[in-house]
Motif scaffolding. Structure first.
Motif, PDB file in Angstrom:
ATOM      1  N   LEU A 221       0.830  -1.203   0.000  1.00  0.00           N
ATOM      2  CA  LEU A 221       0.000   0.000   0.000  1.00  0.00           C
ATOM      3  C   LEU A 221       0.870   1.262   0.000  1.00  0.00           C
ATOM      4  CD1 LEU A 221      -2.780   1.232   0.024  1.00  0.00           C
ATOM      5  CD2 LEU A 221      -2.782   1.084   2.531  1.00  0.00           C
ATOM      6  N   THR A 222       1.959   1.241   0.772  1.00  0.00           N
ATOM      7  CA  THR A 222       2.877   2.385   0.796  1.00  0.00           C
ATOM      8  C   THR A 222       3.461   2.632  -0.594  1.00  0.00           C
ATOM      9  OG1 THR A 222       3.476   1.870   3.088  1.00  0.00           O
ATOM     10  CG2 THR A 222       4.965   3.310   1.868  1.00  0.00           C
ATOM     11  N   PHE A 223       3.849   1.545  -1.254  1.00  0.00           N
ATOM     12  CA  PHE A 223       4.405   1.642  -2.604  1.00  0.00           C
ATOM     13  C   PHE A 223       3.371   2.192  -3.584  1.00  0.00           C
ATOM     14  CE2 PHE A 223       5.202  -0.474  -6.746  1.00  0.00           C
ATOM     15  CZ  PHE A 223       6.454   0.059  -7.036  1.00  0.00           C
ATOM     16  N   LEU A 224       2.134   1.701  -3.475  1.00  0.00           N
ATOM     17  CA  LEU A 224       1.073   2.152  -4.381  1.00  0.00           C
ATOM     18  C   LEU A 224       0.762   3.630  -4.175  1.00  0.00           C
ATOM     19  CD1 LEU A 224      -1.386  -0.887  -4.288  1.00  0.00           C
ATOM     20  CD2 LEU A 224      -0.191  -0.012  -6.301  1.00  0.00           C
ATOM     21  N   LYS A 225       0.714   4.066  -2.915  1.00  0.00           N
ATOM     22  CA  LYS A 225       0.454   5.486  -2.639  1.00  0.00           C
ATOM     23  C   LYS A 225       1.557   6.358  -3.240  1.00  0.00           C
ATOM     24  CE  LYS A 225      -2.118   5.029   1.731  1.00  0.00           C
ATOM     25  NZ  LYS A 225      -2.048   5.278   3.193  1.00  0.00           N
ATOM     26  N   GLN A 226       2.798   5.920  -3.075  1.00  0.00           N
ATOM     27  CA  GLN A 226       3.926   6.670  -3.615  1.00  0.00           C
ATOM     28  C   GLN A 226       3.834   6.785  -5.133  1.00  0.00           C
ATOM     29  OE1 GLN A 226       7.814   4.958  -2.766  1.00  0.00           O
ATOM     30  NE2 GLN A 226       8.660   5.914  -4.610  1.00  0.00           N
ATOM     31  N   LYS A 227       3.554   5.651  -5.782  1.00  0.00           N
ATOM     32  CA  LYS A 227       3.464   5.649  -7.241  1.00  0.00           C
ATOM     33  C   LYS A 227       2.244   6.441  -7.726  1.00  0.00           C
ATOM     34  CE  LYS A 227       7.174   3.388  -8.078  1.00  0.00           C
ATOM     35  NZ  LYS A 227       8.304   4.078  -8.753  1.00  0.00           N
ATOM     36  N   ALA A 228       1.168   6.402  -6.945  1.00  0.00           N
ATOM     37  CA  ALA A 228      -0.030   7.162  -7.313  1.00  0.00           C
ATOM     38  C   ALA A 228       0.283   8.657  -7.316  1.00  0.00           C
ATOM     39  CB  ALA A 228      -1.167   6.849  -6.341  1.00  0.00           C
ATOM     40  N   ARG A 229       1.032   9.099  -6.321  1.00  0.00           N
ATOM     41  CA  ARG A 229       1.403  10.517  -6.270  1.00  0.00           C
ATOM     42  C   ARG A 229       2.309  10.876  -7.449  1.00  0.00           C
ATOM     43  NH1 ARG A 229       1.197   9.497  -0.550  1.00  0.00           N
ATOM     44  NH2 ARG A 229       3.357   8.742  -0.547  1.00  0.00           N
ATOM     45  N   GLU A 230       3.273   9.988  -7.749  1.00  0.00           N
ATOM     46  CA  GLU A 230       4.195  10.250  -8.859  1.00  0.00           C
ATOM     47  C   GLU A 230       3.455  10.331 -10.194  1.00  0.00           C
ATOM     48  OE1 GLU A 230       7.212   7.275  -8.848  1.00  0.00           O
ATOM     49  OE2 GLU A 230       8.020   7.836  -6.883  1.00  0.00           O
ATOM     50  N   PHE A 235      -6.678   9.672  -5.025  1.00  0.00           N
ATOM     51  CA  PHE A 235      -7.420   8.636  -4.279  1.00  0.00           C
ATOM     52  C   PHE A 235      -7.903   9.235  -2.967  1.00  0.00           C
ATOM     53  CE2 PHE A 235      -2.928   8.288  -3.220  1.00  0.00           C
ATOM     54  CZ  PHE A 235      -2.912   8.205  -1.833  1.00  0.00           C
ATOM     55  N   ASP A 236      -8.894   8.608  -2.389  1.00  0.00           N
ATOM     56  CA  ASP A 236      -9.487   9.070  -1.136  1.00  0.00           C
ATOM     57  C   ASP A 236      -8.571   8.702   0.026  1.00  0.00           C
ATOM     58  OD1 ASP A 236     -10.987   9.754   1.030  1.00  0.00           O
ATOM     59  OD2 ASP A 236     -12.724   8.499   0.543  1.00  0.00           O
ATOM     60  N   LYS A 237      -7.838   9.675   0.539  1.00  0.00           N
ATOM     61  CA  LYS A 237      -6.861   9.423   1.602  1.00  0.00           C
ATOM     62  C   LYS A 237      -7.517   9.095   2.940  1.00  0.00           C
ATOM     63  CE  LYS A 237      -3.460  12.518  -0.550  1.00  0.00           C
ATOM     64  NZ  LYS A 237      -4.330  12.757  -1.738  1.00  0.00           N
ATOM     65  N   SER A 238      -8.804   9.380   3.086  1.00  0.00           N
ATOM     66  CA  SER A 238      -9.499   9.119   4.358  1.00  0.00           C
ATOM     67  C   SER A 238     -10.160   7.738   4.392  1.00  0.00           C
ATOM     68  CB  SER A 238     -10.562  10.192   4.603  1.00  0.00           C
ATOM     69  OG  SER A 238     -11.582  10.128   3.594  1.00  0.00           O
ATOM     70  N   ALA A 239     -10.118   7.035   3.268  1.00  0.00           N
ATOM     71  CA  ALA A 239     -10.780   5.718   3.195  1.00  0.00           C
ATOM     72  C   ALA A 239      -9.979   4.659   3.942  1.00  0.00           C
ATOM     73  CB  ALA A 239     -10.951   5.310   1.739  1.00  0.00           C
ATOM     74  N   LYS A 240     -10.594   3.487   4.118  1.00  0.00           N
ATOM     75  CA  LYS A 240      -9.899   2.361   4.749  1.00  0.00           C
ATOM     76  C   LYS A 240      -8.772   1.887   3.839  1.00  0.00           C
ATOM     77  CE  LYS A 240     -14.060   0.568   7.056  1.00  0.00           C
ATOM     78  NZ  LYS A 240     -14.987  -0.606   7.143  1.00  0.00           N
ATOM     79  N   SER A 241      -7.783   1.252   4.446  1.00  0.00           N
ATOM     80  CA  SER A 241      -6.617   0.793   3.685  1.00  0.00           C
ATOM     81  C   SER A 241      -7.012  -0.099   2.517  1.00  0.00           C
ATOM     82  CB  SER A 241      -5.648   0.041   4.606  1.00  0.00           C
ATOM     83  OG  SER A 241      -5.117   0.914   5.578  1.00  0.00           O
ATOM     84  N   SER A 242      -7.957  -1.032   2.766  1.00  0.00           N
ATOM     85  CA  SER A 242      -8.372  -1.955   1.702  1.00  0.00           C
ATOM     86  C   SER A 242      -9.039  -1.212   0.554  1.00  0.00           C
ATOM     87  CB  SER A 242      -9.322  -3.012   2.272  1.00  0.00           C
ATOM     88  OG  SER A 242     -10.486  -2.405   2.832  1.00  0.00           O
ATOM     89  N   GLU A 243      -9.788  -0.134   0.898  1.00  0.00           N
ATOM     90  CA  GLU A 243     -10.477   0.634  -0.128  1.00  0.00           C
ATOM     91  C   GLU A 243      -9.488   1.479  -0.934  1.00  0.00           C
ATOM     92  OE1 GLU A 243     -13.338   2.765   2.162  1.00  0.00           O
ATOM     93  OE2 GLU A 243     -14.674   1.030   2.409  1.00  0.00           O
ATOM     94  N   TYR A 245      -6.325   0.690  -1.416  1.00  0.00           N
ATOM     95  CA  TYR A 245      -5.600  -0.282  -2.249  1.00  0.00           C
ATOM     96  C   TYR A 245      -6.407  -0.586  -3.514  1.00  0.00           C
ATOM     97  CZ  TYR A 245      -2.855  -4.463  -3.405  1.00  0.00           C
ATOM     98  OH  TYR A 245      -2.054  -5.382  -4.034  1.00  0.00           O
ATOM     99  N   TYR A 246      -7.701  -0.852  -3.326  1.00  0.00           N
ATOM    100  CA  TYR A 246      -8.566  -1.184  -4.465  1.00  0.00           C
ATOM    101  C   TYR A 246      -8.671  -0.002  -5.437  1.00  0.00           C
ATOM    102  CZ  TYR A 246     -12.745  -2.434  -7.117  1.00  0.00           C
ATOM    103  OH  TYR A 246     -13.633  -2.701  -8.120  1.00  0.00           O
ATOM    104  N   GLU A 247      -8.866   1.195  -4.883  1.00  0.00           N
ATOM    105  CA  GLU A 247      -9.047   2.367  -5.738  1.00  0.00           C
ATOM    106  C   GLU A 247      -7.810   2.624  -6.599  1.00  0.00           C
ATOM    107  OE1 GLU A 247      -9.997   7.177  -5.556  1.00  0.00           O
ATOM    108  OE2 GLU A 247      -9.932   5.998  -3.681  1.00  0.00           O
ATOM    109  N   ILE A 248      -6.634   2.576  -5.983  1.00  0.00           N
ATOM    110  CA  ILE A 248      -5.409   2.854  -6.734  1.00  0.00           C
ATOM    111  C   ILE A 248      -5.163   1.793  -7.800  1.00  0.00           C
ATOM    112  CG2 ILE A 248      -2.894   3.070  -6.596  1.00  0.00           C
ATOM    113  CD1 ILE A 248      -3.231   4.289  -3.826  1.00  0.00           C
ATOM    114  N   THR A 249      -5.286   0.524  -7.435  1.00  0.00           N
ATOM    115  CA  THR A 249      -5.016  -0.548  -8.411  1.00  0.00           C
ATOM    116  C   THR A 249      -6.009  -0.494  -9.569  1.00  0.00           C
ATOM    117  OG1 THR A 249      -6.310  -2.108  -7.054  1.00  0.00           O
ATOM    118  CG2 THR A 249      -3.924  -2.107  -6.746  1.00  0.00           C
ATOM    119  N   GLU A 250      -7.274  -0.210  -9.279  1.00  0.00           N
ATOM    120  CA  GLU A 250      -8.269  -0.130 -10.348  1.00  0.00           C
ATOM    121  C   GLU A 250      -8.007   1.067 -11.269  1.00  0.00           C
ATOM    122  OE1 GLU A 250     -10.844  -2.356 -11.189  1.00  0.00           O
ATOM    123  OE2 GLU A 250      -9.541  -3.522  -9.856  1.00  0.00           O
TER     124      GLU A 250
END
Length: 370
Positions: A221-230, A235-243, A245-250
Motif C-alpha cells: 500500500l505504501t508503494f502504491l500510494k507513492q506511485k499514485a502521487r508520482e 485517491f481518497d486518503k481518508s478511506a480504509k486501507s483496503s479501499e 488499495y482497491y481504488e489505486i489498483t483499479e
C-alpha cells in the motif's frame, strides 16, 4: 509402562495429543472405530460381523467394540476399511457434483460485509447493540449496514461450506484415501492410515507481508500510494486501507499505460517470486500456518493444507474453490505420489505463543495455482 488401552487412546485424543496415532496401528484402529460410532453405523457394522454389544450407550459400545477388535488388529483394520469404503461410496454417489458446482458459480462476489474475524453475533453486539442507544438510529442501520453484513456473512459461509464438501469429496474419491465416515475431531480422512485434517486456505497475506519485509521490499500500500502521487493518480486518503488499495489498483488498470501497468507488474512479480519460493520450500509456509493459527482454533494435529492462488489477482483466489479443472488434477497428483514421501519430509516442528512445548505434526501442502 502405561497400558495402551481404550482409556489411553481416549485421553490422548481428548487432549489433542495425536502424535502417537501416526505410528501405532492400535491407535489408528481406535480412530477408525470412533468414525463409525454413530447409532446406525455401529448397528450395521456389528451385525455384519455377528457381534453382539451389551452396552446401551454409544460411548460404552465404542469401548466394547474397540476391546473386541483390538485382539486381531490386522483383520479388524481390513474389516473396518471395507465397511468405511462402502459407506463412503454411498455418500459419493449421493452428491450431484455438477449441480453443486453450478450452484457455487452463482456467487459473483465474496464480501463479508463487516470487519468481524470469527463471529457475526459479536460483531453486531460490539458495533450496534452496545454502541447505539437510539432505537431510530438502530433501525436506520438495517437499511445501510446490518442487512449487508448479515447477507454477506450468510452467502460467504454458504459458499465455504458447500465448496468444502466438494473439495472433500475429491479427496474421498481417491483410492488411497479412507474417509472418516462420521465427524472426528481433527481427522477428516486417512492416507495410508495416517490421520489428516484438511485445511483449505489462500496464500496468507500476512505471510506475504513478512516475506516482503525480509526481502526489504516496500509495503504494497505504501508503494502504491507513492506511485499514485508520482503518476498524479488521485485517491481518497481518508478511506480504509483496503479501499485505498482497491481504488489505486483499479485506477492504474483503467489508465492502461506503460507506467501504470508497470507498477502493478512490479508488485505482482515480487509476490510471485515469494509464492515460488514457498512452493520450493513448503515447510517454511507450513510452520508459519501452524504458528499463526487463531488461538480459539489452535490444534497440533496432522494437517494437509490446500493453498489456492490466483496469480493474476490474489483476491480472486476464492473462485478456485469451485474450479474442478484445477482442483482435481492437483489433488489426484498429490495423492498418487504420496506413498513415495518419507515421513521425514512430512514432519514439522513448531511453537505457539503462550505455550511452552514444541509441537510435532505430519503435514504437507498442495498448491492449486491459476
Amino acid at each position: 509402562m502405561t497400558k495402551k488401552d481404550f482409556a489411553y487412546w481416549k485421553k490422548l485424543h481428548d487432549g489433542d495429543d495425536l502424535t502417537e496415532f501416526n505410528t501405532n496401528s492400535t491407535g489408528q484402529l481406535w480412530l477408525k472405530i470412533k468414525s463409525i460410532t454413530r447409532k446406525e453405523l455401529l448397528s450395521e457394522f456389528t451385525a455384519r460381523l455377528c457381534l453382539n454389544l451389551t452396552s446401551t450407550t454409544l460411548s460404552g459400545q465404542f469401548e466394547e467394540l474397540f476391546c473386541l477388535l483390538e485382539t486381531n488388529s490386522s483383520q479388524s483394520h481390513q474389516q473396518l476399511d471395507a465397511y468405511i469404503r462402502e459407506k463412503n461410496l454411498q455418500q459419493l454417489q449421493e452428491l450431484d457434483q455438477e449441480a453443486l458446482v453450478s450452484e457455487l458459480y452463482k456467487l459473483k462476489t465474496f464480501e463479508w460485509g463487516g470487519d468481524y474475524q470469527n463471529s457475526l453475533d459479536k460483531y453486531l453486539v460490539s458495533h450496534y447493540v452496545k454502541v447505539i442507544s437510539s432505537y431510530e438510529v438502530l433501525i436506520s442501520k438495517f437499511e445501510t449496514e446490518i442487512n449487508r453484513a448479515v447477507q454477506g456473512y450468510v452467502l460467504n459461509s454458504w459458499y465455504n461450506h458447500w465448496s468444502s464438501i466438494l473439495i472433500e469429496h475429491l479427496f474421498k474419491a481417491h483410492s488411497s484415501v479412507l474417509p472418516a465416515v462420521g465427524q472426528i475431531k481433527s481427522v477428516d480422512f486417512f492416507i495410508q492410515n495416517l490421520p489428516f485434517d484438511l485445511k483449505v486456505t489462500y496464500f496468507p497475506s500476512e505471510y506475504l507481508r513478512l516475506k516482503r519485509r525480509e526481502k526489504e521490499l516496500p509495503v504494497e500500500l505504501t508503494f502504491l500510494k507513492q506511485k499514485a502521487r508520482e503518476l498524479s493518480v488521485n485517491f481518497d486518503k481518508s478511506a480504509k486501507s483496503s479501499e485505498i488499495y482497491y481504488e489505486i489498483t483499479e485506477k492504474l488498470k483503467d489508465r492502461n499505460d506503460e507506467l501504470s501497468l508497470g507498477v502493478l507488474d512490479q508488485i505482482r512479480s515480487q509476490n510471485l517470486t515469494i509464492v515460488g519460493e514457498a512452493q520450493q520450500n513448503s515447510k517454511n509456509l507450513i510452520k508459519w500456518l501452524y504458528e499463526n493459527q487463531g488461538e480459539m482454533r489452535f490444534g497440533s494435529e496432522n494437517r494437509l493444507f490446500l493453498v489456492l492462488i490466483d496469480t493474476a489477482d490474489f483476491s480472486s483466489s476464492w473462485k478456485l474453490k469451485r474450479n474442478l479443472d484445477l482442483l482435481a488434477p492437483a489433488i489426484n497428483s498429490f495423492l498418487n505420489s504420496f506413498s513415495s514421501k518419507p515421513t521425514s519430509d512430512l514432519t514439522v516442528n513448531f511453537c505457539y505463543s503462550g505455550k511452552s512445548q514444541t509441537f510435532t505434526a505430519l503435514s504437507d501442502v498442495i498448491f492449486v495455482v491459476k
